[in-house]
Motif scaffolding. Structure first.
Motif, mmCIF file in Angstrom:
data_model
loop_
_atom_site.group_PDB
_atom_site.id
_atom_site.type_symbol
_atom_site.label_atom_id
_atom_site.label_comp_id
_atom_site.label_asym_id
_atom_site.label_seq_id
_atom_site.Cartn_x
_atom_site.Cartn_y
_atom_site.Cartn_z
ATOM 1 N N MET A 1 0.851 -1.208 0.000
ATOM 2 C CA MET A 1 0.000 0.000 0.000
ATOM 3 C C MET A 1 0.881 1.249 0.000
ATOM 4 O O MET A 1 1.960 1.262 0.579
ATOM 5 C CB MET A 1 -0.929 -0.012 1.216
ATOM 6 N N PRO A 2 0.414 2.261 -0.680
ATOM 7 C CA PRO A 2 1.228 3.469 -0.793
ATOM 8 C C PRO A 2 1.268 4.277 0.500
ATOM 9 O O PRO A 2 0.234 4.534 1.115
ATOM 10 C CB PRO A 2 0.526 4.276 -1.889
ATOM 11 N N ILE A 3 2.449 4.622 0.897
ATOM 12 C CA ILE A 3 2.609 5.489 2.059
ATOM 13 C C ILE A 3 3.189 6.810 1.590
ATOM 14 O O ILE A 3 4.266 6.856 1.032
ATOM 15 C CB ILE A 3 3.560 4.860 3.099
ATOM 16 N N PHE A 4 2.413 7.874 1.781
ATOM 17 C CA PHE A 4 2.864 9.179 1.349
ATOM 18 C C PHE A 4 3.381 9.987 2.529
ATOM 19 O O PHE A 4 2.895 9.854 3.655
ATOM 20 C CB PHE A 4 1.725 9.943 0.675
ATOM 21 N N GLU A 5 4.347 10.816 2.225
ATOM 22 C CA GLU A 5 4.909 11.675 3.257
ATOM 23 C C GLU A 5 4.400 13.093 3.037
ATOM 24 O O GLU A 5 4.377 13.585 1.918
ATOM 25 C CB GLU A 5 6.438 11.652 3.183
ATOM 26 N N TYR A 6 3.943 13.706 4.109
ATOM 27 C CA TYR A 6 3.408 15.057 4.025
ATOM 28 C C TYR A 6 4.199 16.003 4.912
ATOM 29 O O TYR A 6 4.763 15.596 5.924
ATOM 30 C CB TYR A 6 1.943 15.080 4.474
ATOM 31 N N GLN A 7 4.191 17.262 4.507
ATOM 32 C CA GLN A 7 4.813 18.282 5.340
ATOM 33 C C GLN A 7 3.833 19.421 5.542
ATOM 34 O O GLN A 7 3.227 19.919 4.597
ATOM 35 C CB GLN A 7 6.101 18.815 4.700
ATOM 36 N N CYS A 8 3.660 19.805 6.781
ATOM 37 C CA CYS A 8 2.736 20.876 7.121
ATOM 38 C C CYS A 8 3.343 22.223 6.779
ATOM 39 O O CYS A 8 4.497 22.494 7.102
ATOM 40 C CB CYS A 8 2.406 20.805 8.605
ATOM 41 N N SER A 9 2.547 23.057 6.128
ATOM 42 C CA SER A 9 3.043 24.379 5.748
ATOM 43 C C SER A 9 2.994 25.351 6.917
ATOM 44 O O SER A 9 3.591 26.421 6.880
ATOM 45 C CB SER A 9 2.213 24.936 4.591
ATOM 46 N N GLN A 10 2.244 24.980 7.945
ATOM 47 C CA GLN A 10 2.072 25.869 9.088
ATOM 48 C C GLN A 10 3.170 25.705 10.140
ATOM 49 O O GLN A 10 3.705 26.660 10.653
ATOM 50 C CB GLN A 10 0.710 25.634 9.734
ATOM 51 N N CYS A 11 3.484 24.451 10.460
ATOM 52 C CA CYS A 11 4.457 24.210 11.529
ATOM 53 C C CYS A 11 5.638 23.357 11.070
ATOM 54 O O CYS A 11 6.480 22.979 11.865
ATOM 55 C CB CYS A 11 3.763 23.562 12.731
ATOM 56 N N ASN A 12 5.651 23.044 9.766
ATOM 57 C CA ASN A 12 6.738 22.258 9.191
ATOM 58 C C ASN A 12 6.837 20.840 9.751
ATOM 59 O O ASN A 12 7.862 20.185 9.635
ATOM 60 C CB ASN A 12 8.088 22.973 9.364
ATOM 61 N N GLU A 13 5.755 20.382 10.351
ATOM 62 C CA GLU A 13 5.736 19.006 10.834
ATOM 63 C C GLU A 13 5.691 18.047 9.645
ATOM 64 O O GLU A 13 4.948 18.274 8.696
ATOM 65 C CB GLU A 13 4.496 18.794 11.710
ATOM 66 N N THR A 14 6.486 17.009 9.698
ATOM 67 C CA THR A 14 6.438 15.993 8.646
ATOM 68 C C THR A 14 5.856 14.708 9.205
ATOM 69 O O THR A 14 6.164 14.305 10.322
ATOM 70 C CB THR A 14 7.840 15.712 8.072
ATOM 71 N N PHE A 15 4.986 14.089 8.412
ATOM 72 C CA PHE A 15 4.353 12.863 8.874
ATOM 73 C C PHE A 15 4.013 11.991 7.677
ATOM 74 O O PHE A 15 3.880 12.465 6.551
ATOM 75 C CB PHE A 15 3.095 13.184 9.686
ATOM 76 N N GLU A 16 3.844 10.700 7.945
ATOM 77 C CA GLU A 16 3.501 9.764 6.885
ATOM 78 C C GLU A 16 2.075 9.289 7.068
ATOM 79 O O GLU A 16 1.567 9.175 8.173
ATOM 80 C CB GLU A 16 4.446 8.559 6.906
ATOM 81 N N LYS A 17 1.416 9.026 5.943
ATOM 82 C CA LYS A 17 0.052 8.550 6.016
ATOM 83 C C LYS A 17 -0.204 7.527 4.920
ATOM 84 O O LYS A 17 0.213 7.708 3.782
ATOM 85 C CB LYS A 17 -0.940 9.707 5.873
ATOM 86 N N ILE A 18 -0.875 6.442 5.282
ATOM 87 C CA ILE A 18 -1.228 5.437 4.290
ATOM 88 C C ILE A 18 -2.482 5.878 3.547
ATOM 89 O O ILE A 18 -3.509 6.169 4.149
ATOM 90 C CB ILE A 18 -1.475 4.078 4.957
ATOM 91 N N VAL A 19 -2.394 5.958 2.216
ATOM 92 C CA VAL A 19 -3.521 6.421 1.409
ATOM 93 C C VAL A 19 -3.969 5.322 0.459
ATOM 94 O O VAL A 19 -3.194 4.820 -0.348
ATOM 95 C CB VAL A 19 -3.131 7.668 0.597
ATOM 96 N N PHE A 20 -5.204 4.904 0.589
ATOM 97 C CA PHE A 20 -5.744 3.892 -0.305
ATOM 98 C C PHE A 20 -6.191 4.540 -1.604
ATOM 99 O O PHE A 20 -6.617 5.688 -1.624
ATOM 100 C CB PHE A 20 -6.924 3.180 0.349
ATOM 101 N N SER A 21 -6.127 3.784 -2.691
ATOM 102 C CA SER A 21 -6.521 4.325 -3.978
ATOM 103 C C SER A 21 -8.008 4.690 -3.972
ATOM 104 O O SER A 21 -8.842 3.912 -3.523
ATOM 105 C CB SER A 21 -6.229 3.314 -5.094
ATOM 106 N N GLY A 22 -8.315 5.864 -4.486
ATOM 107 C CA GLY A 22 -9.701 6.305 -4.516
ATOM 108 C C GLY A 22 -10.143 6.995 -3.239
ATOM 109 O O GLY A 22 -11.241 7.528 -3.166
ATOM 110 N N ASP A 23 -9.273 6.975 -2.253
ATOM 111 C CA ASP A 23 -9.617 7.615 -0.985
ATOM 112 C C ASP A 23 -9.261 9.095 -1.044
ATOM 113 O O ASP A 23 -8.112 9.456 -1.223
ATOM 114 C CB ASP A 23 -8.843 6.937 0.143
ATOM 115 N N LYS A 24 -10.258 9.938 -0.929
ATOM 116 C CA LYS A 24 -10.015 11.371 -1.048
ATOM 117 C C LYS A 24 -10.263 12.109 0.270
ATOM 118 O O LYS A 24 -10.767 13.217 0.306
ATOM 119 C CB LYS A 24 -10.900 11.974 -2.145
ATOM 120 N N GLU A 25 -9.954 11.449 1.333
ATOM 121 C CA GLU A 25 -10.119 12.095 2.631
ATOM 122 C C GLU A 25 -9.146 13.265 2.777
ATOM 123 O O GLU A 25 -8.088 13.280 2.175
ATOM 124 C CB GLU A 25 -9.881 11.096 3.762
#
Ligand SMILES: [Zn+2]
Length: 63
Positions: free
Chosen positions: A1-25
């Motif tokens: 499953m794809p794990i994407f890495e995100y970075q917050c533009s507000q506090c520069n926090e970086t975190f990973e989240k598992i995103v399923f295909s078709g999931d637009k949460e």
């Protein structure tokens, strides 16, 4: 499953989240709850995608 890495533009926090295909949460920062986050490409998701493609089928039935 794809794990994407995100970075917050507000506090520069970086975190990973598992995103399923078709999931637009909406993705929000776990630290400051801001939705102003940017998706980053992690090397691990590329390496896993070629192997895990066939195995991603059963997860689609989960609702
Ligand atoms: Zn944040």
């Amino acid at each position: 499953m794809p794990i994407f890495e995100y970075q917050c533009s507000q506090c520069n926090e970086t975190f990973e989240k598992i995103v399923f295909s078709g999931d637009k949460e909406e993705i929000e920062c776990p630290k400051c709850k801001s939705a102003d986050v940017q998706k980053k490409m992690s090397a691990t998701s590329f390496m896993g995608s070629s192997i895990g493609t066939c195995a991603s089928g059963p997860s689609k039935g989960f609702s």
